[in-house]
Design a protein around this motif. Sequence first.
Motif, PDB file in Angstrom:
ATOM      1  N   LEU A  13     -15.467  50.678  17.207  1.00  0.00           N
ATOM      2  CA  LEU A  13     -15.482  49.706  16.117  1.00  0.00           C
ATOM      3  C   LEU A  13     -15.293  48.277  16.628  1.00  0.00           C
ATOM      4  O   LEU A  13     -15.939  47.344  16.139  1.00  0.00           O
ATOM      5  CB  LEU A  13     -14.407  50.066  15.093  1.00  0.00           C
ATOM      6  N   VAL A  14     -14.446  48.100  17.616  1.00  0.00           N
ATOM      7  CA  VAL A  14     -14.255  46.770  18.201  1.00  0.00           C
ATOM      8  C   VAL A  14     -15.518  46.312  18.921  1.00  0.00           C
ATOM      9  O   VAL A  14     -15.883  45.131  18.854  1.00  0.00           O
ATOM     10  CB  VAL A  14     -13.028  46.763  19.143  1.00  0.00           C
ATOM     11  N   ALA A  15     -16.204  47.233  19.579  1.00  0.00           N
ATOM     12  CA  ALA A  15     -17.459  46.881  20.253  1.00  0.00           C
ATOM     13  C   ALA A  15     -18.490  46.379  19.246  1.00  0.00           C
ATOM     14  O   ALA A  15     -19.197  45.399  19.504  1.00  0.00           O
ATOM     15  CB  ALA A  15     -17.997  48.078  21.022  1.00  0.00           C
ATOM     16  N   VAL A  16     -18.569  47.019  18.085  1.00  0.00           N
ATOM     17  CA  VAL A  16     -19.488  46.566  17.031  1.00  0.00           C
ATOM     18  C   VAL A  16     -19.090  45.177  16.553  1.00  0.00           C
ATOM     19  O   VAL A  16     -19.929  44.282  16.408  1.00  0.00           O
ATOM     20  CB  VAL A  16     -19.515  47.563  15.854  1.00  0.00           C
ATOM     21  N   LEU A  17     -17.801  44.960  16.323  1.00  0.00           N
ATOM     22  CA  LEU A  17     -17.316  43.672  15.832  1.00  0.00           C
ATOM     23  C   LEU A  17     -17.588  42.554  16.833  1.00  0.00           C
ATOM     24  O   LEU A  17     -18.050  41.470  16.452  1.00  0.00           O
ATOM     25  CB  LEU A  17     -15.823  43.763  15.529  1.00  0.00           C
ATOM     26  N   ILE A  18     -17.339  42.803  18.093  1.00  0.00           N
ATOM     27  CA  ILE A  18     -17.564  41.777  19.118  1.00  0.00           C
ATOM     28  C   ILE A  18     -19.047  41.454  19.243  1.00  0.00           C
ATOM     29  O   ILE A  18     -19.437  40.282  19.323  1.00  0.00           O
ATOM     30  CB  ILE A  18     -16.979  42.233  20.468  1.00  0.00           C
ATOM     31  N   THR A  19     -19.892  42.476  19.235  1.00  0.00           N
ATOM     32  CA  THR A  19     -21.336  42.243  19.320  1.00  0.00           C
ATOM     33  C   THR A  19     -21.829  41.463  18.118  1.00  0.00           C
ATOM     34  O   THR A  19     -22.655  40.549  18.249  1.00  0.00           O
ATOM     35  CB  THR A  19     -22.083  43.582  19.435  1.00  0.00           C
ATOM     36  N   LEU A  20     -21.324  41.788  16.933  1.00  0.00           N
ATOM     37  CA  LEU A  20     -21.693  41.047  15.730  1.00  0.00           C
ATOM     38  C   LEU A  20     -21.269  39.591  15.835  1.00  0.00           C
ATOM     39  O   LEU A  20     -22.038  38.676  15.511  1.00  0.00           O
ATOM     40  CB  LEU A  20     -21.062  41.700  14.500  1.00  0.00           C
ATOM     41  N   ALA A  21     -20.047  39.344  16.301  1.00  0.00           N
ATOM     42  CA  ALA A  21     -19.548  37.970  16.425  1.00  0.00           C
ATOM     43  C   ALA A  21     -20.394  37.158  17.397  1.00  0.00           C
ATOM     44  O   ALA A  21     -20.755  36.009  17.108  1.00  0.00           O
ATOM     45  CB  ALA A  21     -18.089  37.993  16.864  1.00  0.00           C
ATOM     46  N   PHE A  22     -20.721  37.737  18.555  1.00  0.00           N
ATOM     47  CA  PHE A  22     -21.563  37.025  19.517  1.00  0.00           C
ATOM     48  C   PHE A  22     -22.959  36.773  18.951  1.00  0.00           C
ATOM     49  O   PHE A  22     -23.545  35.711  19.172  1.00  0.00           O
ATOM     50  CB  PHE A  22     -21.658  37.794  20.835  1.00  0.00           C
ATOM     51  N   GLY A  23     -23.499  37.736  18.224  1.00  0.00           N
ATOM     52  CA  GLY A  23     -24.826  37.562  17.628  1.00  0.00           C
ATOM     53  C   GLY A  23     -24.847  36.463  16.584  1.00  0.00           C
ATOM     54  O   GLY A  23     -25.774  35.657  16.537  1.00  0.00           O
ATOM     55  N   LEU A  24     -23.813  36.424  15.743  1.00  0.00           N
ATOM     56  CA  LEU A  24     -23.732  35.357  14.736  1.00  0.00           C
ATOM     57  C   LEU A  24     -23.531  33.995  15.386  1.00  0.00           C
ATOM     58  O   LEU A  24     -24.102  32.996  14.942  1.00  0.00           O
ATOM     59  CB  LEU A  24     -22.605  35.656  13.746  1.00  0.00           C
ATOM     60  N   HIS A  25     -22.735  33.949  16.432  1.00  0.00           N
ATOM     61  CA  HIS A  25     -22.514  32.685  17.135  1.00  0.00           C
ATOM     62  C   HIS A  25     -23.825  32.168  17.721  1.00  0.00           C
ATOM     63  O   HIS A  25     -24.141  30.975  17.622  1.00  0.00           O
ATOM     64  CB  HIS A  25     -21.480  32.879  18.229  1.00  0.00           C
ATOM     65  N   ALA A  26     -24.589  33.058  18.343  1.00  0.00           N
ATOM     66  CA  ALA A  26     -25.879  32.660  18.915  1.00  0.00           C
ATOM     67  C   ALA A  26     -26.838  32.205  17.827  1.00  0.00           C
ATOM     68  O   ALA A  26     -27.596  31.249  18.017  1.00  0.00           O
ATOM     69  CB  ALA A  26     -26.480  33.820  19.707  1.00  0.00           C
ATOM     70  N   LEU A  27     -26.801  32.834  16.667  1.00  0.00           N
ATOM     71  CA  LEU A  27     -27.669  32.449  15.559  1.00  0.00           C
ATOM     72  C   LEU A  27     -27.308  31.065  15.040  1.00  0.00           C
ATOM     73  O   LEU A  27     -28.185  30.245  14.756  1.00  0.00           O
ATOM     74  CB  LEU A  27     -27.565  33.484  14.436  1.00  0.00           C
TER      75      LEU A  27
END
Length: 66
Positions: A13-27
Amino acid sequence: MRDIFDLLIPLALVAVLITLAFGLHALWRGGDTGRSKSNQLMRLRVLMQFIAIIVLVAAYWWRSRG
């Protein structure tokens, strides 16, 4: 075996959250590079979500066996 799922579930679950955060930051950074990187990260997020679901189903199956 229960101990392994007690570790794997939060980790997935933390891996999903971190990947989502990095993806939103890049967007939000914008630009062509940001869009491309965000797209790659969001695809990785989908893979991470799939893995998290597999871990959750495996934990449920293992714990319901007895």
